[in-house]
Enzyme design. Structure first.
Site, mmCIF file in Angstrom:
data_model
loop_
_atom_site.group_PDB
_atom_site.id
_atom_site.type_symbol
_atom_site.label_atom_id
_atom_site.label_comp_id
_atom_site.label_asym_id
_atom_site.label_seq_id
_atom_site.Cartn_x
_atom_site.Cartn_y
_atom_site.Cartn_z
ATOM 1 C CG ASP A 1 47.600 44.455 42.410
ATOM 2 O OD1 ASP A 1 47.240 45.640 42.509
ATOM 3 O OD2 ASP A 1 47.190 43.678 41.526
HETATM 4 N N1 URA Z 1 48.168 44.917 36.968
HETATM 5 C C1 URA Z 1 47.727 44.211 38.033
HETATM 6 O O1 URA Z 1 46.706 43.535 37.941
HETATM 7 N N2 URA Z 1 48.411 44.281 39.173
HETATM 8 C C2 URA Z 1 49.565 44.986 39.320
HETATM 9 O O2 URA Z 1 50.172 44.988 40.388
HETATM 10 C C3 URA Z 1 50.020 45.698 38.200
HETATM 11 C C4 URA Z 1 49.311 45.654 37.041
#
Ligand code: URA
Length: 231
Positions: free
Chosen positions: A101
């Protein structure tokens, strides 16, 4: 192959940059010919700053310590992407292995090895991805059990069994999952009634984020690191 293309393919810069390097005397040819951008060269003929330049065949593997604030995509019209953190000359053909993310930091591998990418991401192959998290409220032993049983995050099926290891400070933990569902870690923690306030990927399989790699930096992976990643 033309000298300028040869150097560009080997990752020494754009054709324009390479033209300047040639003009500034940084490029030489083993047989003593005067270097010119359009001249024909063979693999192994060329020196850059007196060091041999070899055109790699094989796949490319890079590791990036992703900072918060950039998105995991190969291009985007509005947002800064992880590709913008790499030097232009090495971007060609590379793609991130999995998505982090925008606000997640840490280990991101970039490669043109599609088969390895598939193997690392497919839940069938059971490659563990390890995350360090901080939460808004203390995690509890029953959350660890829920992780072991398979957390229901509202998808068709519950998550595969995962590991939650709570640190001495119960608002910190390590999580190991072998899937890569959308916002998976955040949703698993939300299903336990807590919120992730910081998330960092620290390992993929046996390959851990190199300690010497600063946030926002990238480098080519060593052969040992690639072997470690391949498992
Ligand atoms: N899980 C998440 O919620 N975000 C990420 O960036 C990676 C795994």
């Amino acid at each position: 192959m033309r000298l300028d293309k040869y150097l560009a393919d080997a990752g020494y810069g754009t054709r324009k940059e390479i033209k300047n390097y040639i003009k500034n005397g940084r490029v030489s040819i083993l047989d003593g010919r005067d270097p010119r951008p359009e001249m024909h060269v063979e693999n192994g003929d060329v020196l850059f700053d007196n060091a041999p330049v070899s055109l790699e065949t094989g796949f490319k593997y890079y590791v990036l310590n992703k900072p918060s604030g950039v998105i995991t995509a190969t291009h985007d019209n509005r947002e800064k992407t992880v590709m913008d953190l790499l030097e232009p000359a090495i971007r060609k053909g590379l793609a991130p292995v999995g998505r982090l993310d925008k606000d997640t930091e840490g280990l991101l591998v970039l490669t043109d090895d599609g088969q390895l990418t598939h193997r690392l991401l497919s839940p069938k192959h059971h490659v563990w991805k390890t995350y360090y998290i901080k939460t808004d409220m203390p995690l509890e032993e029953r959350d660890c059990e829920y992780f072991r049983d398979g957390v229901d995050i509202g998808d068709d099926k519950p998550c595969l069994p995962a590991e939650l290891r709570i640190y001495d400070n119960p608002c910190e933990a390590e999580i190991r999952i072998c899937e890569g569902r959308f916002h998976q870690v955040k949703r698993m923690i939300a299903a336990c009634g807590k919120e992730v306030i910081y998330l960092e990927r620290i390992a993929m399989g046996e390959f851990t984020l190199p300690k010497d790699l600063e946030r926002g930096s990238f480098r080519r992976m060593t052969e040992e690191e690639v072997e470690c990643l391949k498992g």
